[in-house]
Design an enzyme around this catalytic site. Structure first.
Site, PDB file in Angstrom:
ATOM      1  N   GLY A   1      -4.124  -6.254  10.925  1.00  0.00           N
ATOM      2  CA  GLY A   1      -4.199  -5.265   9.855  1.00  0.00           C
ATOM      3  C   GLY A   1      -4.824  -5.868   8.622  1.00  0.00           C
ATOM      4  CB  THR A   2      -3.162  -7.340   5.655  1.00  0.00           C
ATOM      5  OG1 THR A   2      -2.181  -6.288   5.592  1.00  0.00           O
ATOM      6  CG2 THR A   2      -3.495  -7.779   4.242  1.00  0.00           C
TER       7      THR A   2
ATOM      8  CB  CYS B   1       4.654   6.131   7.471  1.00  0.00           C
ATOM      9  SG  CYS B   1       3.625   5.856   6.005  1.00  0.00           S
TER      10      CYS B   1
ATOM     11  N   GLY C   1      -0.151   6.893   2.032  1.00  0.00           N
ATOM     12  CA  GLY C   1       0.490   8.191   2.233  1.00  0.00           C
ATOM     13  C   GLY C   1      -0.180   9.022   3.317  1.00  0.00           C
ATOM     14  CG  LEU C   2       1.089   8.890   6.787  1.00  0.00           C
ATOM     15  CD1 LEU C   2       2.045   9.722   7.650  1.00  0.00           C
ATOM     16  CD2 LEU C   2       0.621   7.669   7.576  1.00  0.00           C
TER      17      LEU C   2
ATOM     18  CG  ASN D   1      -0.333   0.620   2.442  1.00  0.00           C
ATOM     19  OD1 ASN D   1      -0.256   1.834   2.569  1.00  0.00           O
ATOM     20  ND2 ASN D   1       0.143  -0.234   3.346  1.00  0.00           N
TER      21      ASN D   1
ATOM     22  N   GLY E   1       1.829  -7.999  12.090  1.00  0.00           N
ATOM     23  CA  GLY E   1       2.478  -8.329  10.830  1.00  0.00           C
ATOM     24  C   GLY E   1       1.993  -9.696  10.389  1.00  0.00           C
ATOM     25  N   GLY E   2       0.998  -9.713   9.519  1.00  0.00           N
ATOM     26  CA  GLY E   2       0.558 -10.962   8.926  1.00  0.00           C
ATOM     27  C   GLY E   2      -0.203 -11.896   9.835  1.00  0.00           C
TER      28      GLY E   2
END
Ligand code: FAD
Ligand code: FMN
Ligand code: FES
Lengths: 215, 270
Positions: free
Chosen positions: B222-223, B94, B36-37, B33, B200-201
């Site tokens: 997250g994802t 980031c 960009g905040l 991704n 993370g994952g």
């Protein structure tokens, strides 16, 4: 749970048991788990037969190929209906679609009482999908859907590749257009699907796929 | 769906439109991704987003970002008076924007001077010695660590071999990140005495147990929430009595599910 799959030209019509899910407004979409992939894929609802949700899928990459390869009895996660559908309060609807943009049209046509439709396809093989919308006018490239648009075409509702949508918009500035963007979540969380509208980045999964005029 | 915390998308002093699209692309075992905040800026966030997120009825962790120590201090000071904010997470890592010129420790020190709220430092896995970064931010006053942010990656399209994301490279997340994140958690847990939120994952209860075993006291999602918005409930069920995780969503993006195993508490981040 997959209840049936059918070939429609190069596309696959995937029929799923509806379960608790509502079919929603034509032009809304669902996120379908693509087996073996990290992210789900956005798909417009094509038909809502009793107790089912049907999706027309063009196998162009790994996710859509995995969806087309599903067998009867296999189960996938489905989220939806999502986003903004078409505004159906119209006096003279005309459906315009290019290629896989035909996907939302059968459900839309059913909601509007089978209005006239213009469909464009890349090849005769792709044009077999027109069987989903009996009575539609069909053009195959190099002819384009915009050639069939009259001077006063009525209330145009369109879905298709971006160049087609841009061309329709030039001819019919008030047309309702269903856009596409790459999506990760489909429900507003990731900010991955933005498109520029009036100089701002807006999430297509929330403010689209049918984008209302900001004005 | 109970949840023990909810982490917001990163907030900066001013509104940001973010990077041009396309911003997301799936890869073989994860995704990139380059958002960009994108965020409304701290004022609109405090006025509009915070009250809405508060309705979830769970503790809110606000992720803070910026382009200088002054930015971090500014946003932290603004959040210091917000009763609904339980923890401030400093996004020091980031991969999709140019960071601040100061070191992570200097940014933590600036934030520390601006707020009394607990500060979690979110670190990048893209460093040779993450334990060294952990010791530095601990010395600067961090109360905990969030490990890890995405790592920079590039995907090319199959015909023109051009970057698939408009910005070029993006942040890599998802299952591919998991072993990298576990190594970071493992190293930091041995270097500092701070609580660690591992991420993370994470996709399953098994993954949560890995993170807890490596030294995390909580785990964030997250994802996985993109494919399965109800992953927290599922993972909690998979864990059974081992720990008690929970999950939240917001209109922003999602980044975690966290639990303090000591108190048998699990937090999930937006
Ligand atoms: C709201 C919405 C509704 C959709 N409805 C349908 C539908 O009913 N039937 C259907 O077949 N497809 C539909 N799509 C497009 C479909 O989601 C994509 O083709 C699919 O995600 C591609 O995944 P893949 O892994 O097969 O291919 P990928 O390898 O991801 O992509 C193959 C090629 O398609 C392009 N692409 C990928 N995703 C998209 C996207 N979302 N939009 C435009 N181009 C893309 C890529 O740039 C690449 O060139 C819809 C998309 C959206 C946003
Ligand atoms: C679309 C997307 C947006 C993200 N935005 C932020 C963000 O604003 N602030 C932040 O600290 N981390 C952000 N992250 C990173 C996640 O919080 C998390 O650290 C990382 O994705 C690893 O976890 P995962 O593999 O479970 O996704 C983002 C991740 C993704 C995929
Ligand atoms: S697809 Fe995630 S915000 Fe639209």
């Amino acid at each position: 749970m997959v209840s049936a799959t059918e070939s429609v030209g190069p596309f696959t019509l995937l029929r799923l048991e509806r379960g608790e899910l509502e079919p929603g407004v034509p032009g809304q979409f669902f996120m379908l788990e693509a087996p073996g992939r990290v992210l789900p894929r956005p798909m417009s609802l094509c038909q809502a037969p009793h107790g089912e949700l049907a999706f027309l899928i063009d196998p162009i990459g790994p996710g859509t190929r995995a969806l087309c390869a599903l067998r009867i009895g296999e189960a996938i996660h489905v989220l939806g209906p999502l986003g903004n559908g078409f505004d159906l309060d119209l006096s003279r609807p005309l459906l315009v679609a290019g290629g896989i943009g035909i996907a939302p049209m059968p459900y839309l046509a059913a909601a509007l009482g089978d209005p006239p439709a213009i469909l464009g396809f890349r090849t005769e093989h792709h044009a077999e999908a027109a069987g989903l919308l009996p009575g539609a006018e069909i053009v195959v490239e190099p002819r384009l859907v915009t050639e069939l648009l009259q001077d006063d075409p009525g209330d145009v509702l369109a879905c298709g590749p971006e160049p087609m949508l841009e061309a329709v918009r030039r001819r019919v500035p008030r047309a309702q257009l269903a856009w596409e963007a790459r999506m990760a979540c489909g429900y507003g969380a990731c900010y991955g699907c933005v498109v520029e509208i009036d100089g701002r980045y807006r999430r297509l999964c929330v403010d689209g796929p049918v984008v209302r005029d900001a004005a | 769906m109970q949840l023990d915390a909810f982490v917001t998308k990163t907030v900066t002093p001013q509104a940001r439109e973010g990077n041009p699209p396309p911003r997301v692309v799936e890869t073989e075992s994860g995704m990139l991704n380059s958002i960009g905040l994108q965020n409304p800026g701290i004022d609109a966030f405090a006025r509009e987003s915070l009250p809405r997120i508060s309705e979830l009825g769970v503790p809110i962790w606000v992720s803070v970002g910026g382009f200088s120590a002054h930015d971090y201090a500014d946003v932290c000071e603004r959040l210091d008076g917000e009763a609904s904010v339980e923890v401030i997470e400093l996004n020091l890592s980031c991969p999709n924007v140019e960071g601040a010129p100061e070191t992570a420790a200097e940014l933590v020190a600036a934030a520390r001077a601006a707020t009394t709220k607990p500060l979690y430092a979110k670190l990048s896995p893209a460093t040779w010695d993450v334990a060294e970064s952990a010791r530095a931010v601990a010395a600067a006053g961090a109360d905990g660590l969030s490990l890890v942010n995405t790592i920079r990656g590039l995907a090319l399209d199959a015909t023109a071999r051009r970057p698939q994301l408009a910005r070029g490279a993006g942040g890599y997340s998802g299952p591919a990140l998991r072993p990298i994140a576990l190594a970071c958690v493992h190293a930091c847990a041995r270097a500092v005495a701070l609580p660690i939120v591992g991420m993370g994952g994470v996709t399953s209860g098994d993954d949560v147990l890995d993170f807890l075993a490596a030294g995390a006291s909580a785990v964030a999602l997250g994802t996985i929430l993109f494919a399965d918005p109800f992953a927290a409930s599922r993972i909690r069920a998979e864990l059974g009595d081992a720990v008690l995780p929970a999950l939240a969503l917001s209109e922003h993006e999602i980044h975690g599910l966290v639990g303090h195993s000591a108190s048998r508490r699990v937090v999930s981040a937006e």
